[in-house]
Design a protein around this motif. Structure first.
Motif, PDB file in Angstrom:
ATOM      1  N   LEU A  33       0.817  -1.216   0.000  1.00 44.36           N
ATOM      2  CA  LEU A  33       0.000   0.000   0.000  1.00 44.36           C
ATOM      3  C   LEU A  33       0.850   1.264   0.000  1.00 44.36           C
ATOM      4  O   LEU A  33       0.580   2.193  -0.742  1.00 44.36           O
ATOM      5  N   VAL A  34       1.886   1.281   0.813  1.00 47.94           N
ATOM      6  CA  VAL A  34       2.719   2.472   0.959  1.00 47.94           C
ATOM      7  C   VAL A  34       3.900   2.363   0.011  1.00 47.94           C
ATOM      8  O   VAL A  34       4.565   1.325  -0.059  1.00 47.94           O
ATOM      9  N   ILE A  40       2.463   8.511   3.824  1.00 49.44           N
ATOM     10  CA  ILE A  40       1.070   8.096   3.675  1.00 49.44           C
ATOM     11  C   ILE A  40       0.242   9.343   3.414  1.00 49.44           C
ATOM     12  O   ILE A  40       0.215  10.263   4.229  1.00 49.44           O
ATOM     13  N   THR A  41      -0.392   9.358   2.257  1.00 43.37           N
ATOM     14  CA  THR A  41      -1.197  10.513   1.854  1.00 43.37           C
ATOM     15  C   THR A  41      -2.632  10.049   1.608  1.00 43.37           C
ATOM     16  O   THR A  41      -2.944   8.876   1.736  1.00 43.37           O
ATOM     17  N   GLU A  42      -3.455  10.988   1.226  1.00 41.81           N
ATOM     18  CA  GLU A  42      -4.844  10.657   0.892  1.00 41.81           C
ATOM     19  C   GLU A  42      -4.906   9.679  -0.285  1.00 41.81           C
ATOM     20  O   GLU A  42      -5.839   8.891  -0.391  1.00 41.81           O
ATOM     21  N   ALA A  43      -3.888   9.706  -1.147  1.00 36.82           N
ATOM     22  CA  ALA A  43      -3.854   8.786  -2.295  1.00 36.82           C
ATOM     23  C   ALA A  43      -3.782   7.334  -1.825  1.00 36.82           C
ATOM     24  O   ALA A  43      -4.431   6.456  -2.412  1.00 36.82           O
ATOM     25  N   LEU A  48      -6.494   2.158  -0.878  1.00 36.27           N
ATOM     26  CA  LEU A  48      -6.996   1.126   0.021  1.00 36.27           C
ATOM     27  C   LEU A  48      -8.503   0.935  -0.157  1.00 36.27           C
ATOM     28  O   LEU A  48      -8.987  -0.193  -0.245  1.00 36.27           O
ATOM     29  N   LYS A  49      -9.232   2.023  -0.245  1.00 34.12           N
ATOM     30  CA  LYS A  49     -10.684   1.950  -0.435  1.00 34.12           C
ATOM     31  C   LYS A  49     -11.035   1.249  -1.754  1.00 34.12           C
ATOM     32  O   LYS A  49     -11.933   0.416  -1.803  1.00 34.12           O
ATOM     33  N   ASP A  77     -16.093   8.525   8.780  1.00 27.85           N
ATOM     34  CA  ASP A  77     -16.134   9.879   8.215  1.00 27.85           C
ATOM     35  C   ASP A  77     -14.954  10.757   8.621  1.00 27.85           C
ATOM     36  O   ASP A  77     -14.649  11.739   7.950  1.00 27.85           O
ATOM     37  N   LYS A  78     -14.243  10.415   9.665  1.00 27.32           N
ATOM     38  CA  LYS A  78     -13.080  11.208  10.100  1.00 27.32           C
ATOM     39  C   LYS A  78     -11.748  10.581   9.697  1.00 27.32           C
ATOM     40  O   LYS A  78     -10.693  11.120  10.002  1.00 27.32           O
ATOM     41  N   MET A  79     -11.777   9.431   9.017  1.00 27.05           N
ATOM     42  CA  MET A  79     -10.536   8.761   8.608  1.00 27.05           C
ATOM     43  C   MET A  79      -9.868   9.550   7.488  1.00 27.05           C
ATOM     44  O   MET A  79     -10.471   9.822   6.448  1.00 27.05           O
ATOM     45  N   LYS A  80      -8.644   9.924   7.745  1.00 25.73           N
ATOM     46  CA  LYS A  80      -7.818  10.648   6.775  1.00 25.73           C
ATOM     47  C   LYS A  80      -6.449   9.979   6.733  1.00 25.73           C
ATOM     48  O   LYS A  80      -6.231   8.958   7.376  1.00 25.73           O
ATOM     49  N   ALA A  81      -5.524  10.549   6.003  1.00 25.51           N
ATOM     50  CA  ALA A  81      -4.183   9.973   5.863  1.00 25.51           C
ATOM     51  C   ALA A  81      -3.492   9.822   7.216  1.00 25.51           C
ATOM     52  O   ALA A  81      -2.830   8.812   7.480  1.00 25.51           O
ATOM     53  N   TYR A  82      -3.668  10.787   8.105  1.00 28.15           N
ATOM     54  CA  TYR A  82      -3.042  10.720   9.434  1.00 28.15           C
ATOM     55  C   TYR A  82      -3.566   9.513  10.205  1.00 28.15           C
ATOM     56  O   TYR A  82      -2.811   8.792  10.848  1.00 28.15           O
TER      57      TYR A  82
END
Length: 105
Positions: A33-34, A40-43, A48-49, A77-82
């Protein structure tokens, strides 16, 4: 149950279950994945999605565990790259501990 921080300010958290981590292992969701940079970015979250969507669409058998992972964690809904970075770190730590337990038994 594991608690991961979803944002840098520490105001958003998410509980991840043992079952969620086992599902990640079962389907190898973090394998490759990485990229080589390690960032690790939004991409990577989008990748993954898309990978999970493809898995669900191609499965003939029951994929309840994968759907639960999506609903509870990946599509939160709060899942982001971080948050994904912290989820991967939690998974890595869990996997290392799980393999240590297996070796001892």
């Amino acid at each position: 149950m594991y608690d991961i921080q979803l944002n840098e300010s520490g105001t958003r958290h998410l509980n991840v279950t043992e079952q969620n981590l086992q599902t990640i292992r079962k389907y190898g969701l973090f394998d490759g994945l990485v990229g080589s940079t390690g960032y690790i970015t939004e991409a990577e979250l989008d990748k993954l999605k898309l990978n999970i969507r493809s898995l669900i669409a191609s499965m003939a058998e029951n994929s309840k565990d994968l759907l639960d992972l999506c609903i509870d964690v990946i599509y939160h809904d709060k899942m982001k790259a971080y948050g994904l970075k912290n989820l991967i770190a939690t998974y890595s730590q869990w996997a290392a501990n799980a393999s240590n337990v297996t070796e001892v038994e």
